[in-house]
Each structure stands twice: as C-alpha cells, then as structure tokens.
Scaffold this motif. Structure first.
Motif, PDB file in Angstrom:
ATOM      1  N   SER A  61       0.839  -1.204   0.000  1.00 40.92           N
ATOM      2  CA  SER A  61       0.000   0.000   0.000  1.00 40.92           C
ATOM      3  C   SER A  61       0.871   1.250   0.000  1.00 40.92           C
ATOM      4  N   SER A  62       0.717   2.098  -1.011  1.00 39.37           N
ATOM      5  CA  SER A  62       1.533   3.309  -1.096  1.00 39.37           C
ATOM      6  C   SER A  62       1.266   4.249   0.071  1.00 39.37           C
ATOM      7  N   THR A  63       0.012   4.316   0.510  1.00 38.25           N
ATOM      8  CA  THR A  63      -0.323   5.195   1.627  1.00 38.25           C
ATOM      9  C   THR A  63       0.383   4.749   2.904  1.00 38.25           C
ATOM     10  N   LEU A  64       0.278   3.459   3.217  1.00 36.63           N
ATOM     11  CA  LEU A  64       0.929   2.953   4.418  1.00 36.63           C
ATOM     12  C   LEU A  64       2.446   3.023   4.291  1.00 36.63           C
TER      13      LEU A  64
ATOM     14  N   ASP B  43       4.118   5.313   2.766  1.00 40.21           N
ATOM     15  CA  ASP B  43       4.488   6.706   3.052  1.00 40.21           C
ATOM     16  C   ASP B  43       4.543   6.943   4.561  1.00 40.21           C
ATOM     17  N   VAL B  44       3.572   6.377   5.277  1.00 43.98           N
ATOM     18  CA  VAL B  44       3.543   6.537   6.732  1.00 43.98           C
ATOM     19  C   VAL B  44       4.745   5.850   7.377  1.00 43.98           C
TER      20      VAL B  44
END
Length: 344
Positions: A238-241, A243-244
């Motif tokens: 997941s790109s969002t996770l 990034d986090v």
C-alpha cells in the motif's frame, strides 16, 4: 553510426548483439554479401551467415538474387515497427499469463492474501525467501529497524541486513537503526556489524516501535506479532501505508545516534597531536553510544575498548562537567557541543 551504446536500446527487440550489428551494417551498406558483412562486423563468415538468417526470419533483411547472395535491410521504420508490434503482442500475452498465475497463487489453500495491498506470509522459510527476493530487487535504498526479541535459531530476515545469503546490491544504500535496549544481547552487536555492507549506515536508539524493513519505498515487511518475529510477516504494498512507515523511519533516524567505529586505541608511536585527536574522537563516540542508552559492556565491544577504559572516560567526563549521573553527563555534553559532528 555509433553502436557502442546500442545493446540496451535493442534489448526490447529480442535480437542478439550480432544480429543487431549485422542489421546496422546493412542499413549503411545496401547489397552487401555475407563476406562483406562478416568483415564489417568483425566476425567469421559462418557467424555472419547465422545473423543474416535471423534477420531474414524477423523480416528485417531480404536476399537479393544473384551470386554471391547479397542482402538488403528493409526500411527500419516499418520493418522494426512490425517487429516491435509483435513483441508488444507477446508481452500482452505474457501479462495475461502472469494474471492467470497470480489468480492461482492467490487461491491456493494455505496462502493468505487479503488484497493487492497486503500479503500475509506465515511460514518461516517463506518469510526468508520473500525477504531475499525483495532485497535482491532493491535498486536504491533499504531502510531497516531491528529490535528484540531476536530469532536465535538462525538469522532472522528482519533482524539483519541479509537473509538466506541475500545482500543488498552494490550502490544500494542501507540505513539501519538498532534498538540500543537490545544491542547488548550476546552476539547482537557483532551480527549487526557483520551484516552491514560498506555502504551501510548504523544508528542506535532505545525503544524502537517495531521491526521493519522498507525496500525502495515500494514494499515493506514487518512481523505479524511484535513479541514473536518467527510467527510470520506482513508484506505491505500500500503506497499510503508505505508513506507513513517511511515517515516514521525518517523521524526515528533523525533522533538516533550514529554508531561510529572510527575510534581505535592510539598508537604509542603516534605524535602527541594524533593521540589527543584519537582521544577526543573516542570520547565523542562513547558519549554518543551512552546517549543512545548503551551499557558500558556494549560500548566497549562497539569501540573495541576495555570496559575499564570506557568507565574511565565516563568518570573523567563527569568530573570535567560537574555531573553526577550518566544522564547529566549526556545533557551537559550536548549543551557544550562535545558530541561533535554526528554524521562522522
């Protein structure tokens, strides 16, 4: 024609290097016979004949009637365009086949894949294989958190920079943060230092939040259970996770203390100036590791000093700074700039 850099450009056509050279020769020398092509490309007549036949099979060259047989290249824009169109069709079929294989992979009993964003790998050997694949595929940077508990029966993928013989590629930057609360465990420090390649950077910080490895910021792997690294891992896409997780790593990296091994006992034959410089460097290293929460024994192993030497440095610093506790020593040393450049 400059052909010195053509191999990479021609890779997508599927043509071999010799066939490419033969075609480039024919483009500039229409009507050349086999011997002329061989001389022009610096190969034997037999090799040139094989290359010309492969060009004929791909509709890139045609024979000209007469004796000896002569060859002519087709118009590159149309002939190569047709070849590339065929290759695109083959790639499309390969992509469809990959999708079919992926569907079989996902529906196989015993494999847990919730979506394209996450993958659960429960088998310990599969975790190592998955980690090795991600590590070997990395091209730019690998980010790494290591904290206890560690797997003792073998080197765990999320505990070191290598697993199952895998290593980072030359030129790939490896940044590792080790939990200083666990770095004093027997063999842990030695394993960390052995696992770090020349390009690797090690830092220490107490209380790391988790085990984690991020590969090129496009995939990550972490244990399913914080207290049991052998219980399986979660592979994150997941790109969002991602990034986090990357932001978390960078935040921890900024607060972590560099593990510098530049300090060595000064030679008695060294000049007084060099001995003093070495002494200051050693003191800074001890301060940094002490600030990271490392105990005297661990600091001694990291800097290849005796425990007594480390304790002597700390005691001397305490007297010089008027500090009574290790915390006061670290605080006052920081205020007075005694840590030096933390990027050494």
């Amino acid at each position: 024609m400059d052909v010195s850099s053509s191999d990479a450009l021609w890779a997508g056509t599927g043509l071999g290097s010799l066939a490419r050279q033969a075609l480039e020769y024919l483009v500039s020398n229409p009507g050349a016979d086999t011997d002329a092509v061989a001389a022009g490309t610096g190969v034997s007549a037999a090799a040139a004949r094989t290359a010309l036949k492969s060009l004929e099979a791909e509709l890139l060259a045609v024979r000209i009637a007469g004796q000896p047989t002569r060859w002519s290249a087709g118009p590159p824009r149309s002939s190569l365009g047709a070849l590339l169109a065929r290759k695109r069709q083959e790639l499309a079929k390969a992509e469809l086949y990959a999708e079919q294989l992926d569907e079989v992979y996902r529906t196989t009993p015993g494999r847990h894949i919730a979506s394209d964003l996450f993958e659960v790998v429960e088998n310990d050997e599969q975790v190592g294989a998955r980690y090795s694949h991600l590590l070997r595929s990395s091209r730019h940077e690998v980010l790494h958190f290591a904290r206890p508990p560690y797997v003792t029966r073998r080197i765990a993928p999320t505990d070191t920079s290598t697993a199952a013989g895998a290593t980072v590629r030359p030129g790939v930057r490896l940044r590792s943060v080790y939990d200083s609360d666990g770095i004093a465990d027997d063999g842990c420090l030695e394993t960390a230092l052995r696992g770090a390649p020349t390009e690797g950077e090690l830092r220490l910080l107490p209380g790391l939040p988790m085990k984690l490895v991020i590969f090129d910021r496009i995939a990550a792997i972490m244990p399913l259970r914080k207290d049991d690294p052998a219980a399986g891992s979660l592979v994150v896409h997941s790109s969002t996770l991602l990034d986090v997780l990357t932001a978390l790593f960078e935040s921890v990296w900024e607060r972590a203390v560099p593990l510098s091994l530049g300090s060595r006992p000064a030679s008695h034959a060294a000049s007084p100036g060099k001995q003093e410089a070495a002494l200051h460097s050693r003191t800074r290293n001890i301060l940094r590791l002490m600030a990271a929460g490392m105990k005297d024994d661990a600091i001694a192993r990291a800097l290849q000093l005796s425990r007594r030497t480390v304790q002597t440095h700390i005691s001397d610093l305490g007297r010089q700074l008027g500090a009574r506790t290790r915390f006061q020593i670290a605080l006052l040393a920081q205020q007075r700039g005694l840590f030096g450049d933390t990027e050494e």
